[in-house]
Design a protein around this motif. Sequence first.
Motif, PDB file in Angstrom:
ATOM      1  N   PRO A 151      30.690  39.617  40.654  1.00 44.09           N
ATOM      2  CA  PRO A 151      30.867  39.472  42.104  1.00 44.09           C
ATOM      3  C   PRO A 151      30.554  38.057  42.576  1.00 44.09           C
ATOM      4  O   PRO A 151      31.205  37.547  43.483  1.00 44.09           O
ATOM      5  CB  PRO A 151      29.878  40.492  42.683  1.00 44.09           C
ATOM      6  N   ALA A 152      29.554  37.414  41.968  1.00 44.19           N
ATOM      7  CA  ALA A 152      29.179  36.063  42.388  1.00 44.19           C
ATOM      8  C   ALA A 152      30.312  35.084  42.135  1.00 44.19           C
ATOM      9  O   ALA A 152      30.632  34.246  42.988  1.00 44.19           O
ATOM     10  CB  ALA A 152      27.914  35.612  41.656  1.00 44.19           C
ATOM     11  N   ALA A 153      30.943  35.176  40.947  1.00 41.29           N
ATOM     12  CA  ALA A 153      32.043  34.269  40.631  1.00 41.29           C
ATOM     13  C   ALA A 153      33.241  34.513  41.546  1.00 41.29           C
ATOM     14  O   ALA A 153      33.888  33.572  42.013  1.00 41.29           O
ATOM     15  CB  ALA A 153      32.445  34.433  39.171  1.00 41.29           C
ATOM     16  N   ALA A 154      33.536  35.779  41.814  1.00 45.53           N
ATOM     17  CA  ALA A 154      34.651  36.098  42.704  1.00 45.53           C
ATOM     18  C   ALA A 154      34.386  35.577  44.112  1.00 45.53           C
ATOM     19  O   ALA A 154      35.283  35.032  44.763  1.00 45.53           O
ATOM     20  CB  ALA A 154      34.879  37.609  42.728  1.00 45.53           C
ATOM     21  N   ALA A 155      33.146  35.722  44.580  1.00 45.89           N
ATOM     22  CA  ALA A 155      32.798  35.234  45.917  1.00 45.89           C
ATOM     23  C   ALA A 155      32.891  33.710  45.984  1.00 45.89           C
ATOM     24  O   ALA A 155      33.348  33.150  46.987  1.00 45.89           O
ATOM     25  CB  ALA A 155      31.393  35.701  46.288  1.00 45.89           C
ATOM     26  N   LEU A 156      32.472  33.027  44.926  1.00 44.36           N
ATOM     27  CA  LEU A 156      32.544  31.568  44.899  1.00 44.36           C
ATOM     28  C   LEU A 156      33.998  31.105  44.988  1.00 44.36           C
ATOM     29  O   LEU A 156      34.317  30.180  45.749  1.00 44.36           O
ATOM     30  CB  LEU A 156      31.881  31.030  43.641  1.00 44.36           C
ATOM     31  N   LEU A 157      34.886  31.737  44.226  1.00 42.70           N
ATOM     32  CA  LEU A 157      36.290  31.335  44.243  1.00 42.70           C
ATOM     33  C   LEU A 157      36.935  31.605  45.604  1.00 42.70           C
ATOM     34  O   LEU A 157      37.721  30.791  46.100  1.00 42.70           O
ATOM     35  CB  LEU A 157      37.063  32.063  43.151  1.00 42.70           C
ATOM     36  N   GLU A 158      36.599  32.721  46.216  1.00 45.54           N
ATOM     37  CA  GLU A 158      37.138  33.030  47.540  1.00 45.54           C
ATOM     38  C   GLU A 158      36.667  31.986  48.559  1.00 45.54           C
ATOM     39  O   GLU A 158      37.441  31.519  49.399  1.00 45.54           O
ATOM     40  CB  GLU A 158      36.693  34.422  47.974  1.00 45.54           C
ATOM     41  N   SER A 209      45.541  25.172  47.867  1.00 45.99           N
ATOM     42  CA  SER A 209      44.220  25.775  47.786  1.00 45.99           C
ATOM     43  C   SER A 209      43.393  25.069  46.764  1.00 45.99           C
ATOM     44  O   SER A 209      43.899  24.476  45.831  1.00 45.99           O
ATOM     45  CB  SER A 209      44.325  27.259  47.435  1.00 45.99           C
ATOM     46  N   ALA A 210      42.071  25.150  46.972  1.00 43.25           N
ATOM     47  CA  ALA A 210      41.159  24.555  46.013  1.00 43.25           C
ATOM     48  C   ALA A 210      40.979  25.455  44.814  1.00 43.25           C
ATOM     49  O   ALA A 210      40.679  25.001  43.727  1.00 43.25           O
ATOM     50  CB  ALA A 210      39.811  24.293  46.671  1.00 43.25           C
ATOM     51  N   ALA A 211      41.141  26.761  44.996  1.00 48.14           N
ATOM     52  CA  ALA A 211      40.870  27.670  43.902  1.00 48.14           C
ATOM     53  C   ALA A 211      41.738  28.905  43.975  1.00 48.14           C
ATOM     54  O   ALA A 211      41.263  29.988  44.293  1.00 48.14           O
ATOM     55  CB  ALA A 211      39.393  28.070  43.918  1.00 48.14           C
ATOM     56  N   PRO A 212      43.033  28.789  43.755  1.00 47.14           N
ATOM     57  CA  PRO A 212      43.882  29.973  43.810  1.00 47.14           C
ATOM     58  C   PRO A 212      43.515  30.953  42.723  1.00 47.14           C
ATOM     59  O   PRO A 212      43.159  30.577  41.615  1.00 47.14           O
ATOM     60  CB  PRO A 212      45.300  29.397  43.589  1.00 47.14           C
ATOM     61  N   ALA A 213      43.602  32.229  43.070  1.00 53.05           N
ATOM     62  CA  ALA A 213      43.175  33.250  42.117  1.00 53.05           C
ATOM     63  C   ALA A 213      44.320  33.554  41.162  1.00 53.05           C
ATOM     64  O   ALA A 213      45.061  34.515  41.324  1.00 53.05           O
ATOM     65  CB  ALA A 213      42.756  34.521  42.858  1.00 53.05           C
TER      66      ALA A 213
END
Length: 296
Positions: A81-88, A57-61
């Motif tokens: 929410p914006a940062a979480a949406a970007l990572l998803e 993945s490019a951005a695993p949480a």
Amino acid sequence: MPTRSARHGPRHRAGGPRSSRRGPLVLAVTLVAALTAAAIALGGSEEGARSGAGTGSAAPATSTDPGSPSGTGAATRAATPAAAALLEWAERELPPGTRLRADEDSREDLLAAGAPDDLVATDEPTGPDDLVLTVTDGSTEPGSRVVARFDGLVLGDPSPGSPSVELLDRRRTLAGAIAANPTTRAPEPAAAVLRSADLDMRLLSLLAVLTARQGLGVAAFPRAEGAEGPARSVLLDSVGGAPVGTGQAATEELGTWLEAQLPPFAPDRVEVTDDGVLLSYRYASDPDALVADASP
């Protein structure tokens, strides 16, 4: 037809997520306006299904280390929410190994949302083949391409690829041939995208071959909010005049053909929905160059 990802192997400068394996792939763009002489062979013989679909993945949480300086800041900061949406979105749409260069506030937001340190590292060296994108609070540098927007955060490509006149002409020829083919069915918004030739060359090449073989119904070219640059997703609702999507008989045949394609033409994601089959490619700065490199 399961969702697929190809996330392995060294990447091209353009940010391609696939192996550089060429295989018996030949791409000869001799299409004319009616696509009667379409001679693009994406290779990938139908018995040679592509291998190596990974789960990178490019951005695993993952959470940051509370003992690190960045971890300390992230631990006391609420995820936005914006940062979480970007990572998803990054997990799904960016090739593995992508780096994000963010301003201080945006970086802390991303860390608080679960971004690993290596994704947003500011002191790690990068090479000429690395894809490095920026994250800002809304502004972009001149010449930068907006890859996607997430409320107050903007993901940008500071050095997007620009196709040569020759490659751009090739893209226009293919798009015009698909649009003009009498077997192509597309509502006006999708037809307008075809006429503009504002399409990722990987996707465009695949559509050209499908059009030459059977004919297509193109429902839409979905894009991320605020995204600039060539469209790299398509929703197909028919192939060869037969509907595709959940429960449709032609869907399995389409899936088998797609599984046989090789990089860089094989889609990174294939999703079967009630509305059709969605094909998507991960972001690449210069998809025209990826296709040119794969051609003899």
